[in-house]
Design a protein around this motif. Structure first.
Motif, PDB file in Angstrom:
ATOM      1  N   CYS A 127      -5.596   1.851   7.720  1.00 30.59           N
ATOM      2  CA  CYS A 127      -5.044   1.030   6.640  1.00 30.59           C
ATOM      3  C   CYS A 127      -6.008  -0.089   6.267  1.00 30.59           C
ATOM      4  O   CYS A 127      -6.157  -0.427   5.085  1.00 30.59           O
ATOM      5  CB  CYS A 127      -3.683   0.455   7.051  1.00 30.59           C
ATOM      6  SG  CYS A 127      -2.369   1.690   7.104  1.00 30.59           S
ATOM      7  N   ILE A 162     -10.077   8.548  -3.505  1.00 36.91           N
ATOM      8  CA  ILE A 162      -8.999   8.065  -2.644  1.00 36.91           C
ATOM      9  C   ILE A 162      -9.466   7.985  -1.193  1.00 36.91           C
ATOM     10  O   ILE A 162      -9.896   8.996  -0.614  1.00 36.91           O
ATOM     11  CB  ILE A 162      -7.778   9.006  -2.727  1.00 36.91           C
ATOM     12  CG1 ILE A 162      -7.289   9.134  -4.175  1.00 36.91           C
ATOM     13  CG2 ILE A 162      -6.651   8.500  -1.836  1.00 36.91           C
ATOM     14  CD1 ILE A 162      -6.225  10.204  -4.363  1.00 36.91           C
ATOM     15  N   ASP A 175      -1.996   9.344  -7.537  1.00 38.87           N
ATOM     16  CA  ASP A 175      -2.953   8.261  -7.259  1.00 38.87           C
ATOM     17  C   ASP A 175      -2.480   7.315  -6.158  1.00 38.87           C
ATOM     18  O   ASP A 175      -2.341   6.111  -6.372  1.00 38.87           O
ATOM     19  CB  ASP A 175      -3.229   7.468  -8.542  1.00 38.87           C
ATOM     20  CG  ASP A 175      -4.455   6.570  -8.396  1.00 38.87           C
ATOM     21  OD1 ASP A 175      -5.341   6.900  -7.591  1.00 38.87           O
ATOM     22  OD2 ASP A 175      -4.505   5.526  -9.075  1.00 38.87           O
ATOM     23  N   PRO A 176      -2.269   7.849  -4.940  1.00 35.89           N
ATOM     24  CA  PRO A 176      -1.906   6.963  -3.826  1.00 35.89           C
ATOM     25  C   PRO A 176      -3.077   6.051  -3.464  1.00 35.89           C
ATOM     26  O   PRO A 176      -4.230   6.340  -3.797  1.00 35.89           O
ATOM     27  CB  PRO A 176      -1.591   7.940  -2.697  1.00 35.89           C
ATOM     28  CG  PRO A 176      -2.430   9.140  -3.012  1.00 35.89           C
ATOM     29  CD  PRO A 176      -2.421   9.250  -4.506  1.00 35.89           C
ATOM     30  N   ASP A 177      -2.780   4.973  -2.774  1.00 35.30           N
ATOM     31  CA  ASP A 177      -3.835   4.052  -2.333  1.00 35.30           C
ATOM     32  C   ASP A 177      -4.673   4.660  -1.213  1.00 35.30           C
ATOM     33  O   ASP A 177      -5.835   4.280  -1.015  1.00 35.30           O
ATOM     34  CB  ASP A 177      -3.217   2.743  -1.848  1.00 35.30           C
ATOM     35  CG  ASP A 177      -2.499   2.008  -2.962  1.00 35.30           C
ATOM     36  OD1 ASP A 177      -3.117   1.778  -4.017  1.00 35.30           O
ATOM     37  OD2 ASP A 177      -1.298   1.689  -2.784  1.00 35.30           O
ATOM     38  N   ALA A 178      -4.072   5.585  -0.470  1.00 38.99           N
ATOM     39  CA  ALA A 178      -4.781   6.261   0.622  1.00 38.99           C
ATOM     40  C   ALA A 178      -4.104   7.597   0.878  1.00 38.99           C
ATOM     41  O   ALA A 178      -2.953   7.811   0.483  1.00 38.99           O
ATOM     42  CB  ALA A 178      -4.772   5.406   1.886  1.00 38.99           C
ATOM     43  N   MET A 193       0.841  -1.193   0.000  1.00 35.54           N
ATOM     44  CA  MET A 193       0.000   0.000   0.000  1.00 35.54           C
ATOM     45  C   MET A 193       0.881   1.249   0.000  1.00 35.54           C
ATOM     46  O   MET A 193       1.850   1.337   0.763  1.00 35.54           O
ATOM     47  CB  MET A 193      -0.914   0.004   1.234  1.00 35.54           C
ATOM     48  CG  MET A 193      -1.864   1.176   1.315  1.00 35.54           C
ATOM     49  SD  MET A 193      -2.897   1.112   2.791  1.00 35.54           S
ATOM     50  CE  MET A 193      -3.861  -0.375   2.453  1.00 35.54           C
ATOM     51  N   ARG A 194       0.550   2.195  -0.851  1.00 34.99           N
ATOM     52  CA  ARG A 194       1.295   3.453  -0.961  1.00 34.99           C
ATOM     53  C   ARG A 194       0.399   4.580  -0.421  1.00 34.99           C
ATOM     54  O   ARG A 194      -0.686   4.814  -0.937  1.00 34.99           O
ATOM     55  CB  ARG A 194       1.659   3.718  -2.418  1.00 34.99           C
ATOM     56  CG  ARG A 194       2.422   5.006  -2.672  1.00 34.99           C
ATOM     57  CD  ARG A 194       2.887   5.038  -4.137  1.00 34.99           C
ATOM     58  NE  ARG A 194       3.464   6.314  -4.481  1.00 34.99           N
ATOM     59  CZ  ARG A 194       2.777   7.349  -4.991  1.00 34.99           C
ATOM     60  NH1 ARG A 194       1.459   7.223  -5.209  1.00 34.99           N
ATOM     61  NH2 ARG A 194       3.379   8.480  -5.273  1.00 34.99           N
ATOM     62  N   ILE A 195       0.871   5.247   0.632  1.00 36.41           N
ATOM     63  CA  ILE A 195       0.057   6.252   1.306  1.00 36.41           C
ATOM     64  C   ILE A 195       0.703   7.628   1.170  1.00 36.41           C
ATOM     65  O   ILE A 195       1.891   7.813   1.444  1.00 36.41           O
ATOM     66  CB  ILE A 195      -0.128   5.905   2.792  1.00 36.41           C
ATOM     67  CG1 ILE A 195      -0.905   4.583   2.917  1.00 36.41           C
ATOM     68  CG2 ILE A 195      -0.862   7.029   3.527  1.00 36.41           C
ATOM     69  CD1 ILE A 195      -1.225   4.185   4.322  1.00 36.41           C
ATOM     70  N   ALA A 237      -8.726   1.589   4.207  1.00 37.09           N
ATOM     71  CA  ALA A 237      -8.253   1.895   2.858  1.00 37.09           C
ATOM     72  C   ALA A 237      -8.162   0.652   1.994  1.00 37.09           C
ATOM     73  O   ALA A 237      -8.377   0.706   0.785  1.00 37.09           O
ATOM     74  CB  ALA A 237      -6.898   2.590   2.932  1.00 37.09           C
ATOM     75  N   ALA A 238      -7.858  -0.485   2.632  1.00 37.44           N
ATOM     76  CA  ALA A 238      -7.737  -1.745   1.896  1.00 37.44           C
ATOM     77  C   ALA A 238      -9.081  -2.424   1.688  1.00 37.44           C
ATOM     78  O   ALA A 238      -9.154  -3.485   1.054  1.00 37.44           O
ATOM     79  CB  ALA A 238      -6.795  -2.687   2.644  1.00 37.44           C
TER      80      ALA A 238
END
Length: 342
Positions: free
Chosen positions: A290, A85, A60-63, A1-3, A293-294
């Motif tokens: 997290c 997001i 476009d981060p994952d969170a 995951m990229r935050i 977000a997932a």
């Protein structure tokens, strides 16, 4: 995951470090209006850095985590949810009631997860108190006493933008009272005073505030806040019931000493700040985000929740200014939020 994380001041740098230590997080990318500060934090913690916040969102981060100044919260939430997001934002989500209502309706309509940072919901003591109320072990709940007492006041420049002591400090108590009891506030009566620095009064604020809240089931809550608790940072909640009582924050860090002869409790030392007092809760909170977000968990503290706590703070400020009890029905609400389960 990229935050992605926007804002690397004291709480932002702490959150960046916490996120980097979570197994599910592969990369933390920080950005700040102060690029030198962002570079320093990124280099110090081994993180990535974006040239600015818009570039960070465009990547476009994952969170996305918002720990900027309050004035930027609403705009950044709008941008993040427009991009789909999942977002975490420290309280408050906006500086005004009207904008908080607008954000709650926007987020509700888009369905993008937005987790608001009321970290006390993740503190072990408050969760134990909630369980005690839910299980019925305390019997009928008659009264609660909540307090948020800072060891020392913030910098003078912070106060004019803080929103006032009820919106800045007591709002945490208002949220946690809803969380622990499962009930909303019906009426408030609040007051405040100044015995400290002149900059509080100059900003139209007080350094000490108190409110009596009546919940929708008749339970009475007293909530106090002060910027001058020289004995130590003191955050507690007492829940009194017909069959028993329970206290959060009653341990050796308690910033209080007994007047009774021979009593050695608490042993100390007291906490210096909210960061120290709630360190474990902050870690648990971001770990939970997290999972949100997932897609593994629902949002544990929504913009709806933030709005309800903000409304109570708004009522307290009105009560203090006008010297009267204020019914929550007088404070604007988003129609879609009525009756939402906490």
């Amino acid at each position: 995951m990229r935050i992605g994380l926007a804002g690397v001041g004291r709480i932002g740098a702490f959150h960046a470090s916490t996120l980097a230590g979570i197994d599910a997080v592969e990369e933390v990318v920080v950005a700040d209006l102060d690029t030198d500060l962002a570079q320093h934090v990124a280099a110090d913690q081994g993180l990535s850095m974006a040239p600015d916040i818009d570039s960070l969102l465009a990547s476009d981060p994952d969170a996305f985590v918002i720990t900027t100044a309050t004035t930027a919260h609403a705009e950044l939430i709008r941008k993040a949810v427009a991009a789909g997001i999942p977002t975490f934002c420290e309280k408050p989500v906006a500086a005004t009631l009207d904008e908080t209502i607008a954000l709650s309706e926007l987020v509700e309509g888009l369905g993008v997860p937005v987790h608001v940072g009321f970290q006390r919901r993740f503190d072990a003591g408050y969760r134990r108190a909630r369980a005690a109320v839910e299980s019925g072990e305390l019997g009928t709940i008659h009264a609660l006493r909540a307090l948020t007492h800072d060891r020392q006041p913030p910098h003078a420049a912070y106060i004019p933008t803080s929103g006032g002591i009820f919106r800045d400090c007591s709002v945490h108590d208002f949220d946690i009272v809803r969380f622990v009891t499962g009930h909303d506030v019906a009426t408030v009566h609040a007051t405040g005073g100044n015995k400290g620095a002149d900059f509080f009064a100059e900003a139209g604020d007080v350094d000490t505030g108190a409110a009596i809240l009546t919940l929708d089931d008749g339970t009475i809550v007293t909530a106090t806040a002060t910027r001058y608790s020289g004995a130590g940072h003191d955050v507690r909640l007492e829940v009194m019931g017909s069959e028993g009582s329970i206290a959060v924050g009653l341990d050796d860090t308690l910033a209080l000493r007994s007047a009774e002869e021979g009593v050695t409790f608490p042993a100390g030392p007291p906490h210096d700040s909210f960061m120290q007092r709630f360190h474990a809760a902050y870690v648990a909170e971001l770990t939970a985000f997290c999972d949100v977000a997932a897609g593994r968990a629902p949002v544990p503290c929504t913009v709806r929740d933030a709005l309800q706590a903000f409304r109570v703070a708004e009522a307290c400020e009105r009560s203090r200014a006008e010297g009267r009890a204020v019914a929550m029905a007088e404070i604007a609400d988003a129609p879609a939020l009525a009756g939402v389960e906490k």
